[in-house]
Write a protein that holds these residues in place. Structure first.
Motif, PDB file in Angstrom:
ATOM      1  N   GLU A  54       0.830  -1.203   0.000  1.00  8.47           N
ATOM      2  CA  GLU A  54       0.000   0.000   0.000  1.00  8.47           C
ATOM      3  C   GLU A  54       0.869   1.260   0.000  1.00  8.47           C
ATOM      4  O   GLU A  54       0.594   2.227  -0.724  1.00  8.47           O
ATOM      5  CB  GLU A  54      -0.921  -0.004   1.214  1.00  8.47           C
ATOM      6  N   GLU A  55       1.944   1.241   0.807  1.00  7.63           N
ATOM      7  CA  GLU A  55       2.836   2.393   0.874  1.00  7.63           C
ATOM      8  C   GLU A  55       3.582   2.570  -0.453  1.00  7.63           C
ATOM      9  O   GLU A  55       3.733   3.697  -0.952  1.00  7.63           O
ATOM     10  CB  GLU A  55       3.837   2.206   2.019  1.00  7.63           C
ATOM     11  N   LYS A  56       4.026   1.479  -1.017  1.00  7.95           N
ATOM     12  CA  LYS A  56       4.724   1.549  -2.306  1.00  7.95           C
ATOM     13  C   LYS A  56       3.810   2.128  -3.374  1.00  7.95           C
ATOM     14  O   LYS A  56       4.209   3.036  -4.126  1.00  7.95           O
ATOM     15  CB  LYS A  56       5.197   0.154  -2.721  1.00  7.95           C
ATOM     16  N   GLN A  57       2.581   1.640  -3.444  1.00  5.77           N
ATOM     17  CA  GLN A  57       1.656   2.124  -4.453  1.00  5.77           C
ATOM     18  C   GLN A  57       1.331   3.600  -4.249  1.00  5.77           C
ATOM     19  O   GLN A  57       1.214   4.357  -5.218  1.00  5.77           O
ATOM     20  CB  GLN A  57       0.366   1.295  -4.426  1.00  5.77           C
ATOM     21  N   LYS A  58       1.230   4.008  -3.011  1.00  6.86           N
ATOM     22  CA  LYS A  58       0.977   5.421  -2.703  1.00  6.86           C
ATOM     23  C   LYS A  58       2.070   6.307  -3.292  1.00  6.86           C
ATOM     24  O   LYS A  58       1.785   7.358  -3.895  1.00  6.86           O
ATOM     25  CB  LYS A  58       0.904   5.590  -1.180  1.00  6.86           C
ATOM     26  N   HIS A  59       3.324   5.899  -3.140  1.00 12.57           N
ATOM     27  CA  HIS A  59       4.422   6.732  -3.616  1.00 12.57           C
ATOM     28  C   HIS A  59       4.613   6.620  -5.126  1.00 12.57           C
ATOM     29  O   HIS A  59       4.970   7.617  -5.779  1.00 12.57           O
ATOM     30  CB  HIS A  59       5.706   6.386  -2.873  1.00 12.57           C
ATOM     31  N   LEU A  60       4.363   5.435  -5.685  1.00 10.37           N
ATOM     32  CA  LEU A  60       4.406   5.314  -7.140  1.00 10.37           C
ATOM     33  C   LEU A  60       3.355   6.218  -7.780  1.00 10.37           C
ATOM     34  O   LEU A  60       3.623   6.916  -8.770  1.00 10.37           O
ATOM     35  CB  LEU A  60       4.195   3.863  -7.571  1.00 10.37           C
ATOM     36  N   GLU A  61       2.163   6.215  -7.221  1.00 14.17           N
ATOM     37  CA  GLU A  61       1.093   7.076  -7.733  1.00 14.17           C
ATOM     38  C   GLU A  61       1.414   8.540  -7.469  1.00 14.17           C
ATOM     39  O   GLU A  61       1.123   9.413  -8.297  1.00 14.17           O
ATOM     40  CB  GLU A  61      -0.243   6.692  -7.090  1.00 14.17           C
ATOM     41  N   GLY A  62       2.033   8.816  -6.323  1.00 11.24           N
ATOM     42  CA  GLY A  62       2.433  10.183  -6.015  1.00 11.24           C
ATOM     43  C   GLY A  62       3.419  10.732  -7.028  1.00 11.24           C
ATOM     44  O   GLY A  62       3.333  11.897  -7.446  1.00 11.24           O
ATOM     45  N   ALA A  63       4.372   9.899  -7.452  1.00 11.56           N
ATOM     46  CA  ALA A  63       5.349  10.326  -8.452  1.00 11.56           C
ATOM     47  C   ALA A  63       4.672  10.613  -9.786  1.00 11.56           C
ATOM     48  O   ALA A  63       5.026  11.568 -10.494  1.00 11.56           O
ATOM     49  CB  ALA A  63       6.434   9.270  -8.615  1.00 11.56           C
ATOM     50  N   LYS A  64       3.687   9.793 -10.137  1.00 10.11           N
ATOM     51  CA  LYS A  64       2.932  10.042 -11.374  1.00 10.11           C
ATOM     52  C   LYS A  64       2.156  11.347 -11.287  1.00 10.11           C
ATOM     53  O   LYS A  64       2.146  12.151 -12.229  1.00 10.11           O
ATOM     54  CB  LYS A  64       1.964   8.885 -11.641  1.00 10.11           C
ATOM     55  N   GLN A  65       1.504  11.555 -10.158  1.00 10.36           N
ATOM     56  CA  GLN A  65       0.721  12.774  -9.985  1.00 10.36           C
ATOM     57  C   GLN A  65       1.604  14.019 -10.038  1.00 10.36           C
ATOM     58  O   GLN A  65       1.218  15.048 -10.595  1.00 10.36           O
ATOM     59  CB  GLN A  65      -0.037  12.718  -8.662  1.00 10.36           C
ATOM     60  N   LEU A  66       2.808  13.923  -9.476  1.00 10.08           N
ATOM     61  CA  LEU A  66       3.725  15.054  -9.532  1.00 10.08           C
ATOM     62  C   LEU A  66       4.101  15.367 -10.978  1.00 10.08           C
ATOM     63  O   LEU A  66       4.088  16.539 -11.400  1.00 10.08           O
ATOM     64  CB  LEU A  66       4.988  14.750  -8.716  1.00 10.08           C
ATOM     65  N   SER A  67       4.420  14.354 -11.758  1.00  6.21           N
ATOM     66  CA  SER A  67       4.807  14.589 -13.145  1.00  6.21           C
ATOM     67  C   SER A  67       3.656  15.167 -13.957  1.00  6.21           C
ATOM     68  O   SER A  67       3.837  16.106 -14.744  1.00  6.21           O
ATOM     69  CB  SER A  67       5.316  13.287 -13.774  1.00  6.21           C
ATOM     70  N   LEU A  68       2.472  14.618 -13.771  1.00  7.92           N
ATOM     71  CA  LEU A  68       1.316  15.153 -14.499  1.00  7.92           C
ATOM     72  C   LEU A  68       1.001  16.580 -14.049  1.00  7.92           C
ATOM     73  O   LEU A  68       0.614  17.430 -14.863  1.00  7.92           O
ATOM     74  CB  LEU A  68       0.100  14.250 -14.278  1.00  7.92           C
ATOM     75  N   SER A  69       1.190  16.847 -12.763  1.00 10.06           N
ATOM     76  CA  SER A  69       0.951  18.194 -12.250  1.00 10.06           C
ATOM     77  C   SER A  69       1.954  19.190 -12.823  1.00 10.06           C
ATOM     78  O   SER A  69       1.602  20.339 -13.139  1.00 10.06           O
ATOM     79  CB  SER A  69       1.014  18.204 -10.718  1.00 10.06           C
ATOM     80  N   LEU A  70       3.202  18.759 -12.973  1.00 13.50           N
ATOM     81  CA  LEU A  70       4.199  19.623 -13.588  1.00 13.50           C
ATOM     82  C   LEU A  70       3.802  19.964 -15.017  1.00 13.50           C
ATOM     83  O   LEU A  70       3.877  21.131 -15.443  1.00 13.50           O
ATOM     84  CB  LEU A  70       5.567  18.939 -13.564  1.00 13.50           C
ATOM     85  N   LEU A  71       3.352  18.965 -15.766  1.00 11.28           N
ATOM     86  CA  LEU A  71       2.922  19.227 -17.137  1.00 11.28           C
ATOM     87  C   LEU A  71       1.738  20.190 -17.162  1.00 11.28           C
ATOM     88  O   LEU A  71       1.740  21.160 -17.942  1.00 11.28           O
ATOM     89  CB  LEU A  71       2.552  17.911 -17.831  1.00 11.28           C
ATOM     90  N   TYR A  72       0.750  19.950 -16.322  1.00 10.38           N
ATOM     91  CA  TYR A  72      -0.442  20.808 -16.296  1.00 10.38           C
ATOM     92  C   TYR A  72      -0.073  22.240 -15.918  1.00 10.38           C
ATOM     93  O   TYR A  72      -0.580  23.206 -16.504  1.00 10.38           O
ATOM     94  CB  TYR A  72      -1.466  20.234 -15.316  1.00 10.38           C
ATOM     95  N   TRP A  73       0.834  22.382 -14.957  1.00 14.08           N
ATOM     96  CA  TRP A  73       1.290  23.722 -14.558  1.00 14.08           C
ATOM     97  C   TRP A  73       1.979  24.422 -15.722  1.00 14.08           C
ATOM     98  O   TRP A  73       1.742  25.605 -15.986  1.00 14.08           O
ATOM     99  CB  TRP A  73       2.239  23.606 -13.367  1.00 14.08           C
TER     100      TRP A  73
END
Length: 522
Positions: free
Chosen positions: A318-337
């Motif tokens: 669960e912790e691993k998936q949280k951080h893997l998804e967090g890294a994806k969200q950060l990258s997508l957020s950078l693109l959107y910004w």
């Protein structure tokens, strides 16, 4: 139903080093089974979409013959199949992306094509069997030996038991080590344990690991709108500021890795500012005939999408998936910004013409198949390389290892960590790879083939790059072949000087450089 397969060597993980190991073992005549959990072999070069990070002498020396062939074949791939411009044709060392951080910055698809071609004779002849989208589930051991691994195809759920006299861990996280009971370390050591000036003061922290990055590729079509849907965690990342960062994460301001002082980047070239667009650019359209590419293509592996909120190794699913998804969200957020709010040279906000390129990385969501993993589990080895062996601040030349099996050069370069520490980026000396760092302290028949050798959190910072990982994997492949041929163990090869010298002669014959000419620190 579980299927059983047998080979001379099983390589778990088709990383950059895993592929080099497969080539070496197969070339020597041995049968290889290699697994890979994504659909693309190649690791950093392909499924993580990171173009090569290399030293300044790479075009002349400082890598193995087969790695040089890989680089030359990448250039030939573009030269044979792509219409180059006169500018592109004139360059003696063709760099498809003209990136300012890589001397041969290319698309991951090009690397995949070249790796498949290099392996093709052995795949077609049956010497190499590659099981893609296949992940390790378990390992069987008998005292100090690994006897089998169980792997599972991700989508069909077909399980295989793979048996061999030797096993190589070519995963980017060292996934075989805990399953096979191999002694290993993670995270940051303490000064009292290693004596390293840049190790932690106080206790070691096994959970302090370098940031991961979920890379993606984009091009830019002025006047068009390719804005993605607003990411779920966009507001979090827009507001987030690490204690060691001079501004919010989504900003053109970052940290100079060496001085730790604030630095302001620009997207496109702007006076004396560092252009992030050109940083890891994969395709410079000026290198190709006019009209082939609508735009340059740039790979986004920047300080702004380094994810350090938690480790993905040795934590719960669960912790691993949280951080893997967090890294994806950060990258997508950078693109959107960048598409909607980033300050522009013309005083406006946002570059809606930035277009996500899923085809470049081979995925539906446009993010690389696998995050860029900078730091792995590391075997407890017969010999561990520490900062004192290679730091330019501590000595004039790197430690000379009698059991050298290769060389590399890169600064000791650590990205911000899950322990809340900023960059460590210090000068290092061109170094050797000691055979002792590839041999576990106890287990006889498992070897590292990626970033999981006997280094520390600090020295991992320069032993983790593409040509070094390739060298590590290639030598492990040759070592297995040598041991099978001569009925020896890796430990016996290292600890008998006569046998060691014979093995080293074999490596030299195969194009492995064991020592540096006189060069300077980096």
């Amino acid at each position: 139903m579980i299927k059983e397969m047998v080979a001379d060597v099983v390589i778990v993980g088709g990383s950059t080093g895993g592929c080099a190991a497969a080539l070496a073992a197969a070339k020597t005549g041995y049968k290889v089974i290699m697994t890979e959990e994504t659909k693309w072999i190649g690791g950093q070069l392909t499924n993580q979409a990171v173009p090569p990070d290399e030293h300044r002498w790479i075009e002349q020396f400082g890598c193995t013959r087969s790695y040089r062939k890989f680089r030359n074949d990448v250039r030939s791939y573009y030269g044979k199949h792509f219409p180059l411009s006169e500018l592109g044709k004139e360059k003696p060392f063709f760099n498809p992306g003209s990136a300012n951080v890589s001397r041969i910055s290319h698309e991951p698809r090009a690397a995949l094509a070249v790796l498949n071609d290099m392996l093709a004779p052995y795949v077609h002849s049956g010497k190499v069997i590659i099981l893609t989208e296949t992940k390790i589930k378990a390992a069987e051991t008998d005292k100090d030996d690994v006897t089998a691994v169980e792997v599972e195809q991700v989508y069909t759920k077909q399980s295989y038991v793979l048996r061999a006299p030797y096993f190589l861990d070519g995963t980017d996280c060292g996934d075989v080590l805990p399953l096979a009971g191999v002694e290993y370390v993670t995270g940051a050591e303490s000064q009292k344990d290693t004596g390293e000036p840049h190790a932690l003061v106080g206790d070691a922290n096994p959970m302090e690991m370098q940031a991961i990055t979920h890379c993606f590729a984009i091009d830019y079509i002025e006047g068009e709108n390719h804005t993605i849907e607003k990411p779920r965690d966009y507001q979090f990342w827009k507001d987030y500021q690490a204690p060691f960062w001079p501004n919010t994460q989504l900003d053109w301001t970052g940290v100079n890795p060496v001085t730790l002082q604030p630095i302001t980047y620009s997207l496109f070239r702007e006076k004396d500012k560092f252009s992030l667009w050109e940083y890891r650019r994969l395709i410079d359209k000026a290198n190709f005939k006019e009209g082939l590419y609508d735009s340059d293509i740039s790979l986004i592996n920047w300080p702004q999408n380094d994810y350090w909120l938690g480790p993905v190794i040795d934590v719960s699913k669960e912790e691993k998936q949280k951080h893997l998804e967090g890294a994806k969200q950060l990258s997508l957020s950078l693109l959107y910004w960048m598409q909607t709010e980033a300050p522009r040279l013309d005083g406006k906000q946002g570059y809606p013409g930035l277009r996500l390129r899923p085809d470049v990385v081979g995925t539906d969501d446009g993010l690389a198949m696998f995050p860029y993993i900078r730091e792995s589990r590391r075997i407890k080895a017969e010999f561990t390389v520490v900062e004192q062996h290679i730091s330019a601040a501590l000595r004039e030349t790197a430690e000379v290892f009698h059991d050298s099996v290769g060389i590399g050069s890169y600064r000791i370069d650590l990205h911000p960590s899950t322990g809340g520490n900023s960059f460590i980026d210090i000068s290092s000396l061109p170094f050797q790879i000691p055979l002792g760092s590839l041999i576990p302290v106890r287990v006889n028949n498992l070897l590292p083939a990626s970033k999981n050798l006997g280094v520390t959190h600090i020295t991992n910072g320069c032993y983790r790059l593409h040509p070094v990982e390739w060298n590590i994997g290639e030598v492990s492949g040759y070592l297995v072949a040598y041991c099978l041929k001569h009925k020896l163990t890796p430990r016996q090869v290292r600890n008998d000087q006569t046998i060691l010298e014979d093995f080293q002669r074999h490596l030299v014959k195969e194009g492995i450089e064991l020592a540096w000419p006189t060069v300077h620190a980096v």
